[in-house]
Design a protein around this motif. Sequence first.
Motif, short mmCIF file in Angstrom:
data_model
loop_
_atom_site.label_atom_id
_atom_site.label_comp_id
_atom_site.label_asym_id
_atom_site.label_seq_id
_atom_site.Cartn_x
_atom_site.Cartn_y
_atom_site.Cartn_z
N THR A 155 0.82 -1.20 0.00
CA THR A 155 0.00 0.00 0.00
C THR A 155 0.86 1.26 0.00
OG1 THR A 155 -1.82 -1.13 1.11
CG2 THR A 155 -1.77 1.27 1.27
N ALA A 156 1.96 1.22 0.74
CA ALA A 156 2.88 2.35 0.74
C ALA A 156 3.46 2.58 -0.65
CB ALA A 156 3.99 2.12 1.75
N ARG A 157 3.59 1.51 -1.41
CA ARG A 157 4.14 1.61 -2.76
C ARG A 157 3.07 1.96 -3.80
NH1 ARG A 157 5.51 -3.50 -3.37
NH2 ARG A 157 3.56 -4.01 -4.45
N ASP A 158 1.93 1.27 -3.73
CA ASP A 158 0.90 1.38 -4.77
C ASP A 158 -0.15 2.45 -4.48
OD1 ASP A 158 2.12 -0.81 -6.02
OD2 ASP A 158 0.86 -2.25 -4.94
N GLY A 159 -0.21 2.93 -3.23
CA GLY A 159 -1.20 3.93 -2.88
C GLY A 159 -2.54 3.34 -2.48
N MET A 160 -2.65 2.01 -2.50
CA MET A 160 -3.87 1.31 -2.10
C MET A 160 -3.52 -0.15 -1.90
SD MET A 160 -5.70 1.30 -5.84
CE MET A 160 -4.86 2.81 -6.32
N LEU A 161 -4.40 -0.88 -1.21
CA LEU A 161 -4.07 -2.26 -0.91
C LEU A 161 -4.56 -3.26 -1.95
CD1 LEU A 161 -6.80 -3.92 0.25
CD2 LEU A 161 -6.42 -2.44 2.20
N VAL A 162 -5.41 -2.85 -2.88
CA VAL A 162 -6.07 -3.82 -3.77
C VAL A 162 -5.11 -4.56 -4.69
CG1 VAL A 162 -7.82 -4.11 -5.57
CG2 VAL A 162 -8.26 -2.61 -3.63
N PRO A 163 -4.14 -3.93 -5.32
CA PRO A 163 -3.25 -4.72 -6.19
C PRO A 163 -2.59 -5.90 -5.47
CG PRO A 163 -2.96 -2.39 -6.63
CD PRO A 163 -3.84 -2.48 -5.41
N GLU A 164 -2.11 -5.66 -4.27
CA GLU A 164 -1.49 -6.76 -3.52
C GLU A 164 -2.54 -7.76 -3.05
OE1 GLU A 164 1.09 -9.29 -1.46
OE2 GLU A 164 1.43 -7.85 -3.09
N LEU A 165 -3.72 -7.27 -2.66
CA LEU A 165 -4.79 -8.16 -2.25
C LEU A 165 -5.17 -9.10 -3.39
CD1 LEU A 165 -6.99 -8.99 -0.18
CD2 LEU A 165 -8.45 -7.23 -1.21
N VAL A 166 -5.30 -8.56 -4.59
CA VAL A 166 -5.66 -9.39 -5.75
C VAL A 166 -4.55 -10.39 -6.04
CG1 VAL A 166 -6.07 -9.33 -8.24
CG2 VAL A 166 -7.21 -7.68 -6.73
N ARG A 167 -3.31 -9.96 -5.93
CA ARG A 167 -2.19 -10.89 -6.14
C ARG A 167 -2.28 -12.06 -5.18
NH1 ARG A 167 2.30 -12.80 -4.54
NH2 ARG A 167 2.11 -11.80 -2.51
N GLN A 168 -2.54 -11.77 -3.90
CA GLN A 168 -2.64 -12.84 -2.91
C GLN A 168 -3.85 -13.73 -3.17
OE1 GLN A 168 -2.24 -11.57 1.21
NE2 GLN A 168 -0.68 -10.03 0.69
N LEU A 169 -4.96 -13.14 -3.60
CA LEU A 169 -6.14 -13.94 -3.91
C LEU A 169 -5.88 -14.87 -5.09
CD1 LEU A 169 -9.06 -11.36 -3.54
CD2 LEU A 169 -8.72 -13.42 -2.17
N ARG A 170 -5.22 -14.36 -6.13
CA ARG A 170 -4.93 -15.19 -7.29
C ARG A 170 -4.03 -16.36 -6.91
NH1 ARG A 170 -4.19 -10.10 -11.51
NH2 ARG A 170 -6.42 -9.99 -12.11
N LYS A 171 -3.10 -16.10 -6.03
CA LYS A 171 -2.23 -17.18 -5.56
C LYS A 171 -3.02 -18.20 -4.76
CE LYS A 171 2.02 -18.04 -2.93
NZ LYS A 171 3.12 -17.41 -2.15
N ALA A 172 -3.96 -17.72 -3.93
CA ALA A 172 -4.78 -18.64 -3.12
C ALA A 172 -5.68 -19.49 -4.01
CB ALA A 172 -5.62 -17.84 -2.13
#
Length: 357
Positions: free
Chosen positions: A76-93
């Motif tokens: 979030t500190a990098r992207d300005g929001m948490l969704v990109p990383e959240l989606v990455r983790q979801l896709r991995k799951a």
Amino acid sequence: MTVSPFDHPIQSGLLGDETAAKHFSFEAELAAMLAFESALAEAQAENGVIGRDTAKAIIAAIAGFQPDIARLREATARDGMLVPELVRQLRKAVGDPHGEKVHFGATSQDVIDTSLVLRLKSLVAGLDARLAKLDRQFGALGEKFGGNTLMGVTRMQPALPIRAADRIAVWQAPLRRHRDRLTHLSEDLFTVQFGGAVGTLEALGDKALPVRKSLAERLGLGDKPQWHSQRDTLADFTGWLSLVTGSLGKFGQDVTLMALDGRTIKLAGGGGSSAMPHKQNPVQAETLVTLARFNAVQLSGMHQSLVHELERSGSAWTLEWLLLPQMAVATAAALRTAIDLATGIEKFGETSLAGKA
């Protein structure tokens, strides 16, 4: 450590509201975001955008999903929001071969804005219930004290005698107007946000509108075109919050002034003084004035957040995150405080003004 009195371990007892604050917790935000992603998969499967097996795999993974919080914070500190990383983790799951279809056709703002609306819907139901409760309490005050008399005051000078019912009516009438306003506002406020990267749902082709309609229905929201850079409805909502706290601030200011002489009104459980033990400070009434002024100031910031550049603004959008939750919690706290204050009025006016100067 905290930087806000709304969630301060001590000051929140005066200014905060735990029930309202829960709607802005990370747990509530995440749950609403995951609800969006599950509903999106279902809507897309229903309309043939993704396979039903893919949708089932996504929904099953979301049901047992536990995010990596540390990575979300860092991203979030990098992207300005948490969704990109959240989606990455979801896709991995979800894993292969279905993971790549998680979040298909959506953008981060779709997830964040719809999550907000879902939580506001629950919050608003609670605020409306408190408005109704305060309305009933003012009605009870009118029944108990309405026939009593007190001096009307204009421009801070004694004017003519009035009934207590006259002053109570001035407190009560705006509450009913606010509830009417909320009914109309809710029609626009509780709508899904789904526009894709630039608001055109370009990835879904001719399936875009059916998917959006199905998504809205599954989430219990209205189906309207995307509003990525159109923030007037949220500004309207925060204007409504400020109207509510402003009306409650008027109630608090009146009570504070009436408490000056100790004869016009008597309150149960006034606040104590460290230096003057004989005092009973009208703390609840003062708090209503403070919260009214707080929201009035924050509203200007929400109007600043109307200025989105082109199809999306990062800075204006982020400004909303700073302001809207605090305004909502301030309003909930003001309603709770006003109910307590109205309930604690033990005396209001005099049975007669005979013999009074």
